[in-house]
Write an enzyme that holds these catalytic residues in place. Structure first.
Site, PDB file in Angstrom:
ATOM      1  CB  CYS A   1      46.801  20.756  74.046  1.00  0.00           C
ATOM      2  SG  CYS A   1      45.410  19.629  74.106  1.00  0.00           S
ATOM      3  N   PRO A   2      46.086  20.437  70.793  1.00  0.00           N
ATOM      4  CG  PRO A   2      44.523  19.594  69.212  1.00  0.00           C
ATOM      5  CD  PRO A   2      45.077  20.888  69.803  1.00  0.00           C
TER       6      PRO A   2
END
Length: 77
Positions: free
Chosen positions: A13-14
């Site tokens: 992430c992201p």
């Protein structure tokens, strides 16, 4: 309708959401994108992004570490 695949395995992430966003930007409404990833956060992050941006999550499958999220591109592509 065309089916496309995105390999977002082994990134955190992201980046799976960003790569999903970038891939969908080049697709037509009604196309499908299968995102393959290993970040467990993607199970919530990608569907949330899809809901906000008008795309539909068709299904989510998990096999061990690997996650597959199938998305239908909404009207904005």
């Amino acid at each position: 309708m065309t089916v496309h695949e995105l390999d977002a395995r082994n990134i955190l992430c992201p980046l799976p959401v960003i790569r999903t966003q970038d891939a969908i930007a080049g697709l037509a409404p009604g196309d499908e994108l299968c995102v393959f990833c290993t970040d467990p956060g993607a199970i919530q992050d990608i569907p949330t992004w899809c809901r906000i941006n008008g795309h539909q999550v068709l299904d989510i499958e998990q096999d061990g570490r690997e996650i597959r999220i199938r998305i239908r591109v909404g009207g904005d592509g």
